[in-house]
Write an enzyme that holds these catalytic residues in place. Structure first.
Site, PDB file in Angstrom:
ATOM      1  N   PHE A 174       2.039   9.629   3.552  1.00  0.00           N
ATOM      2  CA  PHE A 174       2.378   9.472   4.964  1.00  0.00           C
ATOM      3  C   PHE A 174       2.943   8.099   5.282  1.00  0.00           C
ATOM      4  CE2 PHE A 174      -2.237   8.771   4.672  1.00  0.00           C
ATOM      5  CZ  PHE A 174      -2.349   7.494   5.199  1.00  0.00           C
ATOM      6  N   ASP A 175       2.774   7.120   4.387  1.00  0.00           N
ATOM      7  CA  ASP A 175       3.319   5.786   4.644  1.00  0.00           C
ATOM      8  C   ASP A 175       3.231   4.950   3.378  1.00  0.00           C
ATOM      9  OD1 ASP A 175       4.450   3.683   6.056  1.00  0.00           O
ATOM     10  OD2 ASP A 175       2.583   3.064   7.010  1.00  0.00           O
ATOM     11  N   ILE A 227      -7.324  -0.212  10.572  1.00  0.00           N
ATOM     12  CA  ILE A 227      -8.468   0.699  10.569  1.00  0.00           C
ATOM     13  C   ILE A 227      -9.652   0.044   9.848  1.00  0.00           C
ATOM     14  CG2 ILE A 227      -7.091   2.812  10.795  1.00  0.00           C
ATOM     15  CD1 ILE A 227      -7.395   3.226   7.771  1.00  0.00           C
ATOM     16  N   TYR A 262       0.824  -1.212   0.000  1.00  0.00           N
ATOM     17  CA  TYR A 262       0.000   0.000   0.000  1.00  0.00           C
ATOM     18  C   TYR A 262       0.855   1.258   0.000  1.00  0.00           C
ATOM     19  CZ  TYR A 262       1.346   0.573   4.855  1.00  0.00           C
ATOM     20  OH  TYR A 262       2.083   0.745   5.990  1.00  0.00           O
ATOM     21  N   PHE A 269      -5.685   5.349  -0.024  1.00  0.00           N
ATOM     22  CA  PHE A 269      -4.719   4.257  -0.091  1.00  0.00           C
ATOM     23  C   PHE A 269      -4.773   3.579  -1.455  1.00  0.00           C
ATOM     24  CE2 PHE A 269      -5.304   4.462   4.511  1.00  0.00           C
ATOM     25  CZ  PHE A 269      -4.015   4.276   4.983  1.00  0.00           C
ATOM     26  N   TYR A 324      -8.732   7.304  11.266  1.00  0.00           N
ATOM     27  CA  TYR A 324      -8.182   7.688  12.568  1.00  0.00           C
ATOM     28  C   TYR A 324      -9.032   8.720  13.300  1.00  0.00           C
ATOM     29  CZ  TYR A 324      -4.170   5.020  11.086  1.00  0.00           C
ATOM     30  OH  TYR A 324      -3.362   3.999  10.651  1.00  0.00           O
TER      31      TYR A 324
END
Length: 147
Positions: free
Chosen positions: A76-77, A96, A66, A139, A122
């Protein structure tokens, strides 16, 4: 006759105020749309294999690559940066809610874009410092393996 200009001025002010409210509402709405915020999970299938031998179901251990971004495009990731997919048991609350719901039913090799509202991500607290509170998450995912 002295009241007529006052009434006319009062009506003009009311019309101007109304126009200003309409413009502000339109601008506010356009800003929200431009940011890409969503209120429910959106799943976009980007690639699906012609033959799907197995679909991910609740309780499966899934391996997912991902890249996560905010709606402004800020990454962010990414599991791709680490060279290792994330592995988790689907449908058990280990990730999540947007992931538990968005990965469900994927085929091995399938790619999906998930747009996850804050309520399934979140929430209002976010995940500081990289994910602000109330953030819609985007994502790009690929299911690489099911155990």
């Amino acid at each position: 006759q002295a009241q007529q200009p006052t009434v006319a001025v009062s009506m003009a002010r009311s019309v101007i105020s109304l126009i200003a409210l309409v413009i502000m509402a339109a601008f506010s709405s356009a800003q929200g749309a431009a940011k890409g915020d969503v209120t429910s999970l959106q799943i976009g299938v980007k690639f699906k294999p012609e033959i799907c031998e197995r679909q991910a179901k609740s309780g499966d251990n899934v391996h997912v690559h991902y890249t996560g971004k905010l709606t402004d495009g800020t990454k962010f990731d990414s599991s791709l940066d680490r060279g290792e997919p994330i592995v988790f048991e689907l449908g058990q609350g280990r990730v999540i809610q947007g992931w538990d719901q968005g990965i469900l039913g994927m085929c091995i090799g399938e790619k999906r874009k998930l747009r996850i509202p804050p309520a399934l991500g979140y929430g209002d607290s976010g995940a500081p410092p990289t994910i602000p509170g109330g953030a819609t998450l985007v994502f790009d995912t690929e299911l690489v393996k099911i155990d």
